[in-house]
Design an enzyme around this catalytic site. Structure first.
Site, PDB file in Angstrom:
ATOM      1  N   THR A  12       0.810  -1.211   0.043  1.00 55.89           N
ATOM      2  CA  THR A  12       0.038   0.020  -0.138  1.00 55.89           C
ATOM      3  C   THR A  12       0.846   1.323   0.008  1.00 55.89           C
ATOM      4  OG1 THR A  12      -1.604  -1.342   1.146  1.00 55.89           O
ATOM      5  CG2 THR A  12      -1.695   1.378   1.370  1.00 55.89           C
ATOM      6  N   THR A 262      -0.290 -22.000  19.951  1.00 59.67           N
ATOM      7  CA  THR A 262      -1.628 -21.568  20.305  1.00 59.67           C
ATOM      8  C   THR A 262      -2.220 -20.625  19.597  1.00 59.67           C
ATOM      9  OG1 THR A 262      -2.964 -20.826  22.311  1.00 59.67           O
ATOM     10  CG2 THR A 262      -0.941 -20.080  22.059  1.00 59.67           C
TER      11      THR A 262
END
Length: 329
Positions: A12, A262
């Protein structure tokens, strides 16, 4: 005089309005960056062709960036990589593992709004990246963004719209509130630069578990021909559904290297804490502590491309290489 190399990969930060929305435009970044570079810095821009939307970035692009940085290492004091934000955390993590002992700062940044847009966050991010790349004690891959500098292998994109887009859920910034924290910087590796293989051509999966049919999809992924490794993104302390156990065992028997992290935003895996983690342990999955999924995927991809022995990959996966996780996590 400080010498810097700026590698403009895309994103961007350098886009301009096109017929179908924002798009990269080659050849405009050099003039746009010039006013942002302080006096006393000699710099060169390397613009990639074609420019990459980071949603299209792949491990081959990580390897190309690492090879280009390695080839220029002796000529510059520091480096800035301009990159799209969508997969910036993946690229920053990969570069940290691909360039052990690089010994010079590599600042990976981008912006949430184009440099050419009024009020853009790009000028401030570029200025902070230039400062990081010029830091005489910095010798690692970092992500300067929104007034803070993070360790590159610890960040995650936390916001899809606002300027303050990156955080390190389990780590503190190296720079914040206008000051550096020198006690947190990694020391220069006494062993020196040890470039790794940059042809990242091993198939590695990131498997995000969820209740329901995704368990079947996870099992099918683990059974893919040619799969070399997989990072299991499990629940809580690193738990997985019991019915995934046969697929894990079969993958391990075929030589697939497994690792576990996790889904929880903070904290890490704790193998053995719950019976639901037993299938991972039985399959020899490497517990990756509080490592981010992005860092675990990048590290396993790099190691499998660089090392031939699965045991060596597991050992290296378990060791802390560049501050990617807490040693006690």
């Amino acid at each position: 005089m400080t010498t810097l190399c700026i590698l403009y990969a895309g994103g961007t930060i350098g886009m301009v309005p096109g017929k179908q929305g924002l798009e990269p435009r080659p050849g405009v970044m050099n003039a746009a960056l010039a006013p942002l570079i302080p006096a006393g810095i000699d710099w060169e821009l390397v613009e990639y062709a074609p420019l990459i939307d980071s949603s299209n970035a792949a491990p081959a692009d990580w390897g190309r960036l690492a090879a280009d940085l390695a080839a220029r290492r002796e000529r510059y004091d520091g480096f800035v990589v301009l990159h799209g934000t969508d997969t910036l955390a993946h690229t920053a993590s990969a570069l940290a593992f691909l360039l052990p002992g690089f010994g010079k700062p590599v600042a990976v940044t981008g912006s949430m709004r184009p440099l050419f847009e009024p009020g853009s966050d790009a000028p401030a991010n570029v200025a902070l990246a230039i400062a990081a790349a010029s830091h005489e004690r910095l010798a690692e891959v970092v992500v300067p963004f929104a007034g803070r500098v993070w360790r590159g292998c610890r960040v995650r994109k936390a916001d899809s719209a606002n300027d303050d887009a990156f955080v390190a859920p389990n780590d503190a910034p190296l720079y914040a509130d206008g000051r550096w924290f020198p006690e947190r910087l990694l020391a220069v590796d006494a062993a020196g630069f040890r470039p790794r293989a940059t042809r990242l051509d091993r198939d590695v999966a990131l498997i995000w578990l969820a209740p329901g049919a995704t368990v079947t999809a996870a099992a099918q992924t683990l059974a893919l021909p040619g799969l070399a490794g997989a990072v299991l993104v499990g629940y809580g302390a690193g738990n997985v559904p019991d019915r995934l156990a046969p697929a894990l065992a079969q993958a391990a028997a075929r030589g697939v290297v497994l690792a576990s992290v996790t889904q929880a935003w903070r904290g890490g895996v704790a193998p053995g804490c719950y019976a639901a983690s037993a299938a991972l342990a039985a399959a020899g999955a490497v517990p990756c502590g509080d490592m981010t999924p992005e860092a675990a995927l990048a590290k396993l991809t790099v190691l499998l491309s660089d090392l031939d022995d699965a045991g060596a990959v597991r050992a290296a996966m378990a060791a802390v290489a560049c501050g990617e996780r807490r040693a006690d996590a």
